[in-house]
Design an enzyme around this catalytic site. Sequence first.
Site, PDB file in Angstrom:
ATOM      1  N   SER A 101     -11.797  -6.683   2.067  1.00  0.00           N
ATOM      2  CA  SER A 101     -12.692  -5.347   1.474  1.00  0.00           C
ATOM      3  C   SER A 101     -14.409  -5.916   1.759  1.00  0.00           C
ATOM      4  CB  SER A 101     -12.711  -5.694  -0.454  1.00  0.00           C
ATOM      5  OG  SER A 101     -11.301  -5.595  -0.260  1.00  0.00           O
ATOM      6  N   PRO A 102     -15.113  -5.918   2.634  1.00  0.00           N
ATOM      7  CA  PRO A 102     -15.918  -6.424   3.810  1.00  0.00           C
ATOM      8  C   PRO A 102     -16.938  -5.355   3.003  1.00  0.00           C
ATOM      9  CG  PRO A 102     -14.994  -5.045   4.893  1.00  0.00           C
ATOM     10  CD  PRO A 102     -13.974  -5.361   3.959  1.00  0.00           C
ATOM     11  N   LEU A 103     -17.293  -3.954   2.575  1.00  0.00           N
ATOM     12  CA  LEU A 103     -17.973  -3.526   1.693  1.00  0.00           C
ATOM     13  C   LEU A 103     -17.740  -3.222   0.134  1.00  0.00           C
ATOM     14  CD1 LEU A 103     -17.707  -0.265   3.766  1.00  0.00           C
ATOM     15  CD2 LEU A 103     -19.729  -1.748   4.075  1.00  0.00           C
TER      16      LEU A 103
ATOM     17  N   TYR B  74       0.451  -1.114  -0.248  1.00  0.00           N
ATOM     18  CA  TYR B  74       0.039   0.300  -0.098  1.00  0.00           C
ATOM     19  C   TYR B  74       0.523   1.443   0.284  1.00  0.00           C
ATOM     20  CZ  TYR B  74      -3.224  -3.184   1.479  1.00  0.00           C
ATOM     21  OH  TYR B  74      -3.882  -4.902   1.845  1.00  0.00           O
TER      22      TYR B  74
ATOM     23  N   SER C 199     -21.232   0.617  -0.282  1.00  0.00           N
ATOM     24  CA  SER C 199     -20.801   1.081   1.050  1.00  0.00           C
ATOM     25  C   SER C 199     -22.213   2.461   0.998  1.00  0.00           C
ATOM     26  CB  SER C 199     -20.325   2.387   0.760  1.00  0.00           C
ATOM     27  OG  SER C 199     -20.320   2.844  -0.747  1.00  0.00           O
TER      28      SER C 199
ATOM     29  N   HIS D  15       1.563 -12.232   2.063  1.00  0.00           N
ATOM     30  CA  HIS D  15       0.002 -11.323   1.019  1.00  0.00           C
ATOM     31  C   HIS D  15       0.207 -12.143   0.182  1.00  0.00           C
ATOM     32  CE1 HIS D  15      -0.597  -6.979   0.367  1.00  0.00           C
ATOM     33  NE2 HIS D  15      -2.471  -8.115   0.328  1.00  0.00           N
TER      34      HIS D  15
ATOM     35  N   GLY E 280     -16.501  -0.899  -2.117  1.00  0.00           N
ATOM     36  CA  GLY E 280     -17.655   0.319  -1.727  1.00  0.00           C
ATOM     37  C   GLY E 280     -18.804   0.018  -2.445  1.00  0.00           C
ATOM     38  N   PHE E 281     -18.569  -0.971  -2.830  1.00  0.00           N
ATOM     39  CA  PHE E 281     -20.218  -1.378  -3.889  1.00  0.00           C
ATOM     40  C   PHE E 281     -21.890  -1.275  -2.738  1.00  0.00           C
ATOM     41  CE2 PHE E 281     -21.168  -1.734  -8.646  1.00  0.00           C
ATOM     42  CZ  PHE E 281     -22.228  -2.127  -8.373  1.00  0.00           C
TER      43      PHE E 281
HETATM   44  N1  LIG Z   1      -5.292  -9.150   1.542  1.00  0.00           N
HETATM   45  C1  LIG Z   1      -5.841  -8.457   0.537  1.00  0.00           C
HETATM   46  O1  LIG Z   1      -4.809  -9.155  -0.745  1.00  0.00           O
HETATM   47  C2  LIG Z   1      -6.119  -7.463   0.194  1.00  0.00           C
HETATM   48  C3  LIG Z   1      -7.209  -6.953  -0.607  1.00  0.00           C
HETATM   49  C4  LIG Z   1      -8.106  -5.958  -0.726  1.00  0.00           C
HETATM   50  C5  LIG Z   1      -7.820  -5.128   0.683  1.00  0.00           C
HETATM   51  N2  LIG Z   1      -7.446  -5.141   1.736  1.00  0.00           N
HETATM   52  C6  LIG Z   1      -8.010  -4.839   3.710  1.00  0.00           C
HETATM   53  O2  LIG Z   1      -9.393  -4.984   3.214  1.00  0.00           O
HETATM   54  C7  LIG Z   1      -8.921  -3.302   3.189  1.00  0.00           C
HETATM   55  C8  LIG Z   1     -10.673  -2.965   3.681  1.00  0.00           C
HETATM   56  O3  LIG Z   1     -10.616  -3.348   2.150  1.00  0.00           O
HETATM   57  P1  LIG Z   1     -10.907  -2.589   0.403  1.00  0.00           P
HETATM   58  O4  LIG Z   1     -10.404  -0.866   1.443  1.00  0.00           O
HETATM   59  O5  LIG Z   1     -10.699  -3.080  -0.710  1.00  0.00           O
HETATM   60  O6  LIG Z   1     -12.279  -2.601   0.868  1.00  0.00           O
HETATM   61  P2  LIG Z   1     -14.117  -1.898   1.309  1.00  0.00           P
HETATM   62  O7  LIG Z   1     -13.502  -1.532   3.028  1.00  0.00           O
HETATM   63  O8  LIG Z   1     -14.795  -2.913   1.123  1.00  0.00           O
HETATM   64  O9  LIG Z   1     -14.683  -0.240   0.854  1.00  0.00           O
HETATM   65  C9  LIG Z   1     -13.892   0.732   0.901  1.00  0.00           C
HETATM   66  C10 LIG Z   1     -14.435   1.954  -0.196  1.00  0.00           C
HETATM   67  O10 LIG Z   1     -15.826   2.060   0.957  1.00  0.00           O
HETATM   68  C11 LIG Z   1     -15.585   3.211   0.875  1.00  0.00           C
HETATM   69  N3  LIG Z   1     -16.001   3.424   2.132  1.00  0.00           N
HETATM   70  C12 LIG Z   1     -15.842   3.100   3.449  1.00  0.00           C
HETATM   71  N4  LIG Z   1     -17.185   3.155   4.754  1.00  0.00           N
HETATM   72  C13 LIG Z   1     -17.934   3.462   3.658  1.00  0.00           C
HETATM   73  C14 LIG Z   1     -18.781   4.629   3.578  1.00  0.00           C
HETATM   74  N5  LIG Z   1     -19.695   3.717   5.276  1.00  0.00           N
HETATM   75  N6  LIG Z   1     -19.870   5.175   3.532  1.00  0.00           N
HETATM   76  C15 LIG Z   1     -19.617   5.228   2.268  1.00  0.00           C
HETATM   77  N7  LIG Z   1     -18.464   4.455   1.690  1.00  0.00           N
HETATM   78  C16 LIG Z   1     -18.053   4.160   2.296  1.00  0.00           C
HETATM   79  C17 LIG Z   1     -14.467   3.765   1.435  1.00  0.00           C
HETATM   80  O11 LIG Z   1     -14.244   5.291   0.677  1.00  0.00           O
HETATM   81  P3  LIG Z   1     -13.582   6.265   1.025  1.00  0.00           P
HETATM   82  O12 LIG Z   1     -12.351   5.735   1.431  1.00  0.00           O
HETATM   83  O13 LIG Z   1     -14.152   7.231   0.903  1.00  0.00           O
HETATM   84  O14 LIG Z   1     -14.531   6.421   3.335  1.00  0.00           O
HETATM   85  C18 LIG Z   1     -13.735   2.997  -0.296  1.00  0.00           C
HETATM   86  O15 LIG Z   1     -13.341   3.797  -1.440  1.00  0.00           O
HETATM   87  C19 LIG Z   1      -8.061  -2.671   2.963  1.00  0.00           C
HETATM   88  O16 LIG Z   1      -7.836  -1.315   3.539  1.00  0.00           O
HETATM   89  C20 LIG Z   1      -6.927  -4.130   3.427  1.00  0.00           C
HETATM   90  O17 LIG Z   1      -6.373  -3.382   4.655  1.00  0.00           O
HETATM   91  C21 LIG Z   1      -6.566  -6.416   1.757  1.00  0.00           C
END
Ligand SMILES: NC(=O)c1ccc[n+]([C@@H]2O[C@H](COP(=O)([O-])OP(=O)(O)OC[C@H]3O[C@@H](n4cnc5c(N)ncnc54)[C@H](OP(=O)(O)O)[C@@H]3O)[C@@H](O)[C@H]2O)c1
Length: 313
Positions: A198-200, A56, A206, A120, A203-204
């Site tokens: 990526s639990p959201l 990152y 969100s 990773h 962002g889909f």
């Molecule tokens: N091991 C792996 O290969 C891997 C891959 C992907 C992710 N990850 C980990 O998982 C974490 C989370 O995954 P992710 O960041 O991909 O996706 P996510 O948590 O599913 O979604 C993040 C997106 O949703 C938006 N968001 C979050 N909460 C919101 C809310 N309450 N209202 C509106 N928009 C919201 C964020 O925008 P804003 O920031 O603008 O709020 C961002 O664009 C990462 O930070 C990382 O630590 C690990």
Amino acid sequence: MQQRTLGQQGLTASALGYGAMGTTFAYGPGDDTESIAAIRAAHDLGVTHFDTAELYGWGTGERLLGAALAPIRDDVTIATKFGFTPETYAPNSRPEHIRQVVDTSLRNLGTDSIDLLYQHVHDPTVPIEDVVGTMQEFVQAGKVRYLGLSNTDVEQIRRAHAVHPISVLQAEYSVFSRESEAFFPTVDELGIGVVAYSPLARGFLSGAVRPRSAYAADDIRHQLEWWAPEHFDANVGVTTGLTEIAEAKGLRLSQLALAWILAKRDDVVPIPGSRNPSRVAENVAAGDVELTENEVARIDALSREVRGKRAMG
Ligand SMILES: NC(=O)c1ccc[n+]([C@@H]2O[C@H](COP(=O)([O-])OP(=O)(O)OC[C@H]3O[C@@H](n4cnc5c(N)ncnc54)[C@H](OP(=O)(O)O)[C@@H]3O)[C@@H](O)[C@H]2O)c1
């Protein structure tokens, strides 16, 4: 906030963690001051588990998270990951590379010890026994406390766990992405906890999803099938159904999506990412939501209508 146990080696975490990827990677430019405020807001609201990776921003993400957590370092657990070559993004878990990256991660995070160190991504060129053997060196030196794997398969998990106990599998898991449920029998058998990334659904889920064209050119969502023009409207339709369930309970879509993950297993910790303190607060509130069996079943049914595959990693 409820606490959860990850694995059988003593690692515990708040039921909801915080994912720091978006602060420096994947979702267009962020504002460091606001990101640090978001991280501190998460802690103020009870989040104790924070996730980052070398990937990152090749150190910038770890430095930002380390700076944000410095005043509260002893109250939290920090997870980071190694496993790529910077120039090519190719998997790289060669022992000498791991040693160099983990030492750099310790410096970037400004800490004497990493609470949870992940590989990773699986590297097909290095036997997993050599990878975990190298990770174990850091445990023996007191520089790493617990080990985890991400983006791997069942055989690798079993072989890794035979070398050193694996506490966590970090896997993509959300209403939009349920492929990781195939790991559940194995992690149950071996006593490994699950961190849901990526639990959201990036962002889909969100409540603020927009078509691809609305995102910055380097935003990862240009490459994700859920946003492909042939799938986008159908997937928005799924979120409309989910939003009806959420609103009937006085919840936001994002909160329903996180509560659904928490309801699936006692040992799963979702790590939603947000660079905004009020959105963090909205997400953290999902930790108090209880879903009925009927609500979970209705969400399960909608999840089967999602079109397009998840992205790897
Ligand atoms: N091991 C792996 O290969 C891997 C891959 C992907 C992710 N990850 C980990 O998982 C974490 C989370 O995954 P992710 O960041 O991909 O996706 P996510 O948590 O599913 O979604 C993040 C997106 O949703 C938006 N968001 C979050 N909460 C919101 C809310 N309450 N209202 C509106 N928009 C919201 C964020 O925008 P804003 O920031 O603008 O709020 C961002 O664009 C990462 O930070 C990382 O630590 C690990």
